[in-house]
Design a protein around this motif. Sequence first.
Motif, PDB file in Angstrom:
ATOM      1  N   PHE A 157      94.892 -22.207  98.651  1.00 16.25           N
ATOM      2  CA  PHE A 157      96.232 -21.752  98.279  1.00 16.25           C
ATOM      3  C   PHE A 157      96.997 -21.284  99.507  1.00 16.25           C
ATOM      4  CE2 PHE A 157      93.453 -21.221  94.649  1.00 16.25           C
ATOM      5  CZ  PHE A 157      94.202 -21.733  93.601  1.00 16.25           C
ATOM      6  N   GLU A 158      98.238 -21.736  99.621  1.00 12.55           N
ATOM      7  CA  GLU A 158      99.076 -21.326 100.748  1.00 12.55           C
ATOM      8  C   GLU A 158      99.771 -19.993 100.484  1.00 12.55           C
ATOM      9  OE1 GLU A 158     101.614 -23.974  98.082  1.00 12.55           O
ATOM     10  OE2 GLU A 158      99.533 -23.885  98.799  1.00 12.55           O
ATOM     11  N   LEU A 159      99.612 -19.472  99.264  1.00 11.04           N
ATOM     12  CA  LEU A 159     100.156 -18.164  98.894  1.00 11.04           C
ATOM     13  C   LEU A 159      99.012 -17.283  98.399  1.00 11.04           C
ATOM     14  CD1 LEU A 159     103.248 -19.360  96.791  1.00 11.04           C
ATOM     15  CD2 LEU A 159     103.331 -18.357  99.084  1.00 11.04           C
ATOM     16  N   PRO A 160      99.226 -15.965  98.298  1.00 17.09           N
ATOM     17  CA  PRO A 160      98.187 -15.099  97.725  1.00 17.09           C
ATOM     18  C   PRO A 160      97.847 -15.525  96.298  1.00 17.09           C
ATOM     19  CG  PRO A 160      99.874 -13.785  98.817  1.00 17.09           C
ATOM     20  CD  PRO A 160     100.389 -15.189  98.777  1.00 17.09           C
ATOM     21  N   LEU A 161      96.624 -15.208  95.890  1.00 18.61           N
ATOM     22  CA  LEU A 161      96.143 -15.508  94.540  1.00 18.61           C
ATOM     23  C   LEU A 161      95.944 -14.202  93.795  1.00 18.61           C
ATOM     24  CD1 LEU A 161      95.120 -17.773  92.605  1.00 18.61           C
ATOM     25  CD2 LEU A 161      92.828 -17.378  93.551  1.00 18.61           C
ATOM     26  N   VAL A 162      96.517 -14.117  92.586  1.00 20.26           N
ATOM     27  CA  VAL A 162      96.439 -12.921  91.743  1.00 20.26           C
ATOM     28  C   VAL A 162      96.018 -13.371  90.350  1.00 20.26           C
ATOM     29  CG1 VAL A 162      97.800 -11.069  90.661  1.00 20.26           C
ATOM     30  CG2 VAL A 162      98.222 -11.708  93.048  1.00 20.26           C
ATOM     31  N   CYS A 163      95.191 -12.586  89.674  1.00 20.89           N
ATOM     32  CA  CYS A 163      94.821 -12.980  88.316  1.00 20.89           C
ATOM     33  C   CYS A 163      95.881 -12.521  87.319  1.00 20.89           C
ATOM     34  CB  CYS A 163      93.436 -12.466  87.933  1.00 20.89           C
ATOM     35  SG  CYS A 163      93.268 -10.682  87.778  1.00 20.89           S
ATOM     36  N   THR A 164      95.980 -13.246  86.217  1.00 15.16           N
ATOM     37  CA  THR A 164      96.962 -12.949  85.190  1.00 15.16           C
ATOM     38  C   THR A 164      96.612 -11.671  84.434  1.00 15.16           C
ATOM     39  OG1 THR A 164      98.052 -13.846  83.215  1.00 15.16           O
ATOM     40  CG2 THR A 164      95.733 -14.344  83.490  1.00 15.16           C
ATOM     41  N   SER A 165      97.544 -11.209  83.616  1.00 16.21           N
ATOM     42  CA  SER A 165      97.319  -9.987  82.837  1.00 16.21           C
ATOM     43  C   SER A 165      96.255 -10.177  81.767  1.00 16.21           C
ATOM     44  CB  SER A 165      98.634  -9.538  82.182  1.00 16.21           C
ATOM     45  OG  SER A 165      99.241 -10.609  81.484  1.00 16.21           O
ATOM     46  N   PHE A 166      95.869 -11.420  81.463  1.00 13.80           N
ATOM     47  CA  PHE A 166      94.795 -11.683  80.507  1.00 13.80           C
ATOM     48  C   PHE A 166      93.427 -11.675  81.186  1.00 13.80           C
ATOM     49  CE2 PHE A 166      97.046 -14.012  76.778  1.00 13.80           C
ATOM     50  CZ  PHE A 166      97.817 -12.879  76.566  1.00 13.80           C
ATOM     51  N   CYS A 167      93.409 -11.333  82.479  1.00 13.66           N
ATOM     52  CA  CYS A 167      92.160 -11.243  83.235  1.00 13.66           C
ATOM     53  C   CYS A 167      92.094  -9.886  83.935  1.00 13.66           C
ATOM     54  CB  CYS A 167      92.066 -12.361  84.275  1.00 13.66           C
ATOM     55  SG  CYS A 167      91.918 -14.029  83.590  1.00 13.66           S
TER      56      CYS A 167
END
Length: 422
Positions: free
Chosen positions: A313-323
């Motif tokens: 990923f060329e951008l940061p990775l964040v988990c969704t609110s369901f995780c």
Amino acid sequence: MTTQTKTTWRKVKLGEIGEIITGKTPLTREPKNFGGYFPFITIPDLKDQRFILKTERTISDIGAQKMKNLKLPANAVVMSCLATVGETGITTKESFTNQQINSIICDPQSVDYRFVYYVFRRLKRRLQKYDGSVYTNISKSKFADTEIEIPSIGDQKRIADILCVFDDKIELNNKISRTLEQIAQAIFKEWFVNFKFPGHEKVKMVDSELGKIPEGWEAKSWGELESESLAGDWGDNTESTEAPRKAYILRGTDIPALQAGSKGECPIRYLSDDSLERRKLKPGDIVIEISGGSKGQPTGRSIFITQEILNRFELPLVCTSFCRSVRGNGILAPILMYLHLFRLYQTKKIWNYQLQSTGISNFQYGQFNKYERLVIPDKIIQEKIADTLYSYIEYGHLNENQKLAALRDLLLPRLMRGELRV
């Protein structure tokens, strides 16, 4: 391959190159219709399966007899046409589908079924335009009247051969990744469940709340092993002063794809500066799905974040609110925490922490945090095995699927438009 002018292709309707069949669900109040030899294909079964080898449900001989006119042979090409349009796959034996799927039994004199599969891969956007929505209904008649362009049967086979090379390699890589994960799980079970680690014969077993464990080991709750645990953030669809930072959002549905070596379909969303800095994932983090399961599939799927995943990923990775993201505090190596969680899911013990409501299954993380107990080995044992297990998982993530898929998807439209001679 060379460039060519598209002069030898012809337009045909799907109904002209094979038999179109729309599936049906047998009466669910009659259990004898289910549980047998015949795969019963539904939309979830089409995720990440080119050749449909496994389905959640099957049809019995009794159910098959009632729907004998809807039976598909091997090498039929299926496509979801109701609710979610465009998921596609190829049958590997006699099968049935539900009413959300239209299928074509290809005439082998006219078309190569593999070529039709790749045509279907490109049809998704076109079919959605019937009413301009991703959620739509492509009737059997609309499906049969859909026009496509095809070259000679020889060219179809050659085009399919080229594209299949990429998918064959992707599927082989996926198999290698699964094998490496299974090896890591087998070692984890042998050392930390069966306590058959090197030198175990010389270690005394003592009583604990979890039964007999090696002397010097101890039991702790999952919550005692965390340094930080954060619910994810779905973010906003558009940039604003409150949410100026772009990030990829990891959802539960993306976990299998990331484990298989691709980026999945993680959307890009906008987050606040504070949320992004607090939630961006780092190597060693564990992401747990906490909502969105169903009656047949519990929540609790998890993924161990490695640098190889983040490099996609060329951008940061964040988990969704369901995780939820979890970071260990050093008492237990993060890879051992992940493998414990993965084992709970594989052995279905994760069901103990499910809460079912309105058809959606939620993971009771608070209860899990408090009551799930783990055996903590001494540091010497952890140091002996943690790096090895980490390398198995990381190597499984380190494959070329993303590049292969990108190259395949670059060739696919050009081959299907007849721009390349094969």
